[in-house]
Enzyme design. Structure first.
Site, PDB file in Angstrom:
ATOM      1  N   ASN A 153       0.825  -1.218   0.000  1.00  0.00           N
ATOM      2  CA  ASN A 153       0.000   0.000   0.000  1.00  0.00           C
ATOM      3  C   ASN A 153       0.858   1.266   0.000  1.00  0.00           C
ATOM      4  OD1 ASN A 153      -1.913  -1.954   0.168  1.00  0.00           O
ATOM      5  ND2 ASN A 153      -2.629  -1.426   2.223  1.00  0.00           N
ATOM      6  N   HIS A 199     -18.397  34.252 -32.356  1.00  0.00           N
ATOM      7  CA  HIS A 199     -19.518  33.456 -32.889  1.00  0.00           C
ATOM      8  C   HIS A 199     -19.185  32.827 -34.249  1.00  0.00           C
ATOM      9  CE1 HIS A 199     -22.039  35.628 -29.876  1.00  0.00           C
ATOM     10  NE2 HIS A 199     -21.257  36.630 -30.219  1.00  0.00           N
ATOM     11  N   SER A 320      -8.244   9.898 -48.598  1.00  0.00           N
ATOM     12  CA  SER A 320      -9.453   9.098 -48.482  1.00  0.00           C
ATOM     13  C   SER A 320      -9.276   7.818 -49.288  1.00  0.00           C
ATOM     14  CB  SER A 320     -10.646   9.895 -49.014  1.00  0.00           C
ATOM     15  OG  SER A 320     -11.681   9.022 -49.429  1.00  0.00           O
ATOM     16  N   LYS A 326      -9.516  13.987 -51.798  1.00  0.00           N
ATOM     17  CA  LYS A 326      -9.478  14.400 -50.396  1.00  0.00           C
ATOM     18  C   LYS A 326      -8.072  14.527 -49.818  1.00  0.00           C
ATOM     19  CE  LYS A 326     -12.306  15.300 -48.189  1.00  0.00           C
ATOM     20  NZ  LYS A 326     -13.078  14.487 -47.236  1.00  0.00           N
ATOM     21  N   GLU A 333      -7.912  16.253 -36.192  1.00  0.00           N
ATOM     22  CA  GLU A 333      -9.213  15.746 -35.744  1.00  0.00           C
ATOM     23  C   GLU A 333      -9.049  14.784 -34.570  1.00  0.00           C
ATOM     24  OE1 GLU A 333     -11.895  14.872 -39.412  1.00  0.00           O
ATOM     25  OE2 GLU A 333      -9.824  14.754 -40.088  1.00  0.00           O
TER      26      GLU A 333
HETATM   27  N1  ARG Z   1      -1.558  -3.812  -7.100  1.00  0.00           N
HETATM   28  C1  ARG Z   1      -2.090  -3.003  -6.039  1.00  0.00           C
HETATM   29  C2  ARG Z   1      -2.391  -1.607  -6.534  1.00  0.00           C
HETATM   30  O1  ARG Z   1      -2.010  -1.287  -7.587  1.00  0.00           O
HETATM   31  C3  ARG Z   1      -1.155  -2.914  -4.912  1.00  0.00           C
HETATM   32  C4  ARG Z   1      -1.334  -4.099  -4.044  1.00  0.00           C
HETATM   33  C5  ARG Z   1      -2.075  -3.799  -2.835  1.00  0.00           C
HETATM   34  N2  ARG Z   1      -2.781  -4.966  -2.586  1.00  0.00           N
HETATM   35  C6  ARG Z   1      -3.265  -5.302  -1.413  1.00  0.00           C
HETATM   36  N3  ARG Z   1      -3.851  -6.430  -1.314  1.00  0.00           N
HETATM   37  N4  ARG Z   1      -3.173  -4.508  -0.384  1.00  0.00           N
HETATM   38  O2  ARG Z   1      -3.003  -0.829  -5.839  1.00  0.00           O
END
Ligand code: ARG
Length: 497
Positions: A153, A199, A320, A326, A333
Site C-alpha cells: 500500500n 460566434h 481518403s 481528399k 481531428e
Molecule cells: N496492485 C495493487 C495496486 O495497484 C497494490 C497491491 C495492494 N494490494 C493489497 N492487497 N493490499 O493498488
C-alpha cells in the site's frame, strides 16, 4: 476450508501467493486473472526498484538489515532493473489495451508491455510482487527481508508519485515544444493580418501572431497547473506501512529525501489512500487537452476549402480510400477527439475515488490505467499539435482579403465617431446604417466616398480614411494585450523571455 476439487492444505504451503499462509485454497482462475495488475503496472518497474533500493537503506538505519545485506539486495535490484528493461511479462490479466503510441522515444517505448512470450516471473500478481519474487529467486531468504515494515500500500503509492514526477517533467517538456512552435510561427507572422472571430463570424482584424500567441498564454497556464500538481505530489508515503505507520524505526524523512521527495507524508492513512496528486495531474492534462482541441479544431477549419487560410503539407495529412480529391487533417481531428478521452480518464479516476472509506482499498489499483492513458495521450497530442503548427502553410493574401470582408472595420468607424464626441451608442447606430447600406450596394465601408460618409454623419472628415484600413484598425488596438503590432511585438518578446 477447501472445497471439492481444490487442494485442502493447512498451514498454507499450497499457494505461491505472498499471503499463502492464511489460505487453504488455490485462487479461482477467473478471480486470479481479474485481480492481477502486472500487465498495466509493469511500466512502474523503475519506480518500484528505486523505492526498494532506498527502502533497503532505511532498513539498515532501522537495524533490520546489515550493511552487507543491504549491499547484496541493492546489487540484485540493479540486476533486476536491467532484466526488466523492457518488462518481460505476459499480458495476462490485461483488460483493455491502451491504444496510444509510446509517448517518447527510448525507455517509454516498452509500453504497452508485450502480450506474448512467457517472462521469468510472469506469474506475479503485480509489479511489486514481480520484483520481490525475482529478488527472492536471486537471494533466497534475504530477499524476503526487504518487505519488513512495508506494505504494497505504501509501496504502490510511492511508485505512483515517482511516476507522476517523471511524467510531469515529460509533460512540461512537451508543453514547451508546442509553445516554441507557436512562438516561432508568431515571429514569422508579425505582419500577417487575419479576421478575428466571435460566434465564428468575422469580427475585427487581428494579427495572426496575436492569434497564435493566445495559445501560448493557455499553454503557459497549463504548465503552471502541471507544476502545481508536481509540487503537491512531491511527498513520500513510504514508511506508512499498510495504513498505521511502519512497526520499524524507519527515518521517513531521510527516506523521502533519498528518493528525491521534498518531505514525508504527515499522516499514514492519508499517505496510502491519497490519489489526489494523480487527479490533479489528470485535471491539468484535461485542461491542456481542451486547449489542444480548440487549436486543432481551428486547424481543421483553417485547412477547409471554405476557409483556406492554411494548408497542411502532405506528410501531415491523410487521404481518403474512396475520394481521390481528399486531403484530410486527420491528426488534428484525432487530437480534438482525444481531448474527450483524457477528460474521461479524469472522470474515471474521480469515480474510483468517490466514497472510498479510508485507507487503502483495492479500488485504488484502478487508478493506473486512467493516469497512464491520460498522460500518454496528452504527451503525444502535444507533440502532434507542435508538428502541425510547424507545418501549417498560411495563405497570407487570402487571410488579408478575408480580414477586410464582413465589415470588420465597422468598430473603427464607430470608435472614430465616438472620438469626435458622438456618444458610442449613437455612433454604433450610425455605423450600423452604413453597414446596411454597404450590404445593399455591395460596398465595403472603406469604399464609401467622404461625401457618402458625411450623409451618415457630419462628424466624418478626411482623416477617417486613416482608420478605415486594416493597418489603421490594428494600430488603434494599442492597449496592453491588444493586437496593435507594437503590442504584439512586446508580447512576443515577453513570451520568448
Ligand atoms: N496492485 C495493487 C495496486 O495497484 C497494490 C497491491 C495492494 N494490494 C493489497 N492487497 N493490499 O493498488
Amino acid at each position: 476450508m477447501g472445497g471439492a476439487g481444490q487442494a485442502d492444505v493447512e498451514g498454507g504451503e499450497l499457494s505461491d501467493q505472498p499471503w499463502g499462509g492464511r489460505f487453504g485454497e488455490e485462487p479461482d482462475p477467473l478471480i486470479d486473472r481479474f485481480t492481477r495488475s502486472l500487465a498495466v503496472d509493469s511500466r512502474l518497474y523503475r519506480e518500484d526498484i528505486a523505492g526498494s533500493r532506498a527502502y533497503a537503506k532505511a532498513l539498515v538505519g532501522a537495524g533490520v538489515l546489515t550493511a552487507e545485506e543491504q549491499l547484496r539486495i541493492d546489487l540484485a535490484l540493479q540486476e533486476i532493473q536491467s532484466e526488466f528493461s523492457p518488462p518481460p511479462f505476459t499480458g495476462e490479466g490485461r483488460v483493455g489495451a491502451a491504444s496510444n503510441p509510446p509517448p517518447l522515444a527510448g525507455e517509454a517505448a516498452s509500453y504497452p508491455p508485450p502480450l506474448a512470450g512467457e517472462g521469468t516471473v510472469g506469474a506475479s500478481e503485480d509489479i511489486h510482487m514481480a520484483v520481490e519474487d525475482r529478488l527472492r529467486q536471486k537471494l533466497g531468504p534475504l530477499g524476503g527481508k526487504l518487505h519488513t515494515g512495508r506494505s504494497r500500500n505504501d509501496q504502490v503509492a510511492v511508485d505512483l508519485r515517482l511516476y507522476v514526477k517523471t511524467a510531469g517533467a515529460q509533460l512540461i517538456d512537451a508543453v514547451s515544444g508546442l509553445e516554441s512552435a507557436l512562438i516561432a510561427r508568431a515571429e514569422e507572422h508579425l505582419d500577417t493580418v487575419m479576421p478575428g472571430y466571435t460566434h465564428t463570424q468575422r469580427a475585427q482584424p487581428v494579427l495572426l501572431a496575436h492569434h497564435l500567441l493566445a495559445y501560448v498564454e493557455m499553454l503557459h497556464r497549463d504548465r503552471g497547473r502541471i507544476q502545481d500538481a508536481l509540487n503537491r505530489a512531491d511527498v513520500s508515503p513510504l514508511g506508512a506501512g499498510a495504513l498505521a505507520g511502519s512497526g520499524f524505526p524507519i527515518d521517513r524523512t531521510a527516506l523521502a529525501h533519498e528518493l528525491g521527495f521534498a518531505a514525508a507524508a504527515a499522516n499514514s492513512l492519508d499517505a496510502v489512500a491519497d490519489r489526489d496528486f494523480a487527479l490533479e495531474l489528470l485535471a491539468a492534462c484535461s485542461i491542456a487537452m481542451v486547449h489542444l482541441s480548440r487549436l486543432c479544431g481551428e486547424i481543421v477549419l483553417w485547412t477547409s476549402v471554405e476557409f483556406s487560410f492554411a494548408a497542411l503539407p502532405d506528410a501531415l495529412a491523410s487521404g481518403s480510400s474512396m475520394m481521390p480529391n481528399k486531403k484530410n487533417p486527420c491528426a488534428a481531428e484525432l487530437v480534438r477527439a482525444k481531448s474527450g478521452r483524457v477528460a474521461g480518464d479524469l472522470m474515471n479516476l474521480l469515480m474510483v475515488l468517490k466514497g472510498l472509506p479510508l485507507a487503502y482499498n483495492r479500488d485504488l489499483q484502478e487508478d493506473k490505467e486512467a493516469l497512464f492513458d491520460g498522460v500518454d495521450t496528452t504527451i503525444v497530442c502535444l507533440q502532434v499539435a507542435a508538428r502541425l503548427v510547424l507545418g501549417l502553410q498560411f495563405d497570407r493574401d487570402l487571410m488579408r482579403t478575408a480580414a477586410l470582408s464582413g465589415y470588420t472595420l465597422a468598430t473603427e468607424a464607430a470608435d472614430y465617431l465616438s472620438r469626435k464626441g458622438l456618444p458610442f451608442r449613437d455612433a454604433h447606430r450610425v455605423v450600423g446604417q452604413m453597414v446596411a447600406r454597404g450590404i445593399a450596394t455591395h460596398q465595403g465601408l472603406e469604399d464609401f466616398s467622404l461625401e457618402e460618409l458625411q450623409q451618415f454623419s457630419p462628424l466624418f472628415s478626411a482623416d477617417v480614411f486613416d482608420y478605415l484600413t486594416l493597418e489603421g484598425a490594428l494600430k488603434s488596438r494599442d492597449v496592453l494585450g491588444g493586437t496593435a503590432p507594437a503590442r504584439v511585438k512586446e508580447a512576443l518578446a515577453r513570451v520568448k523571455a
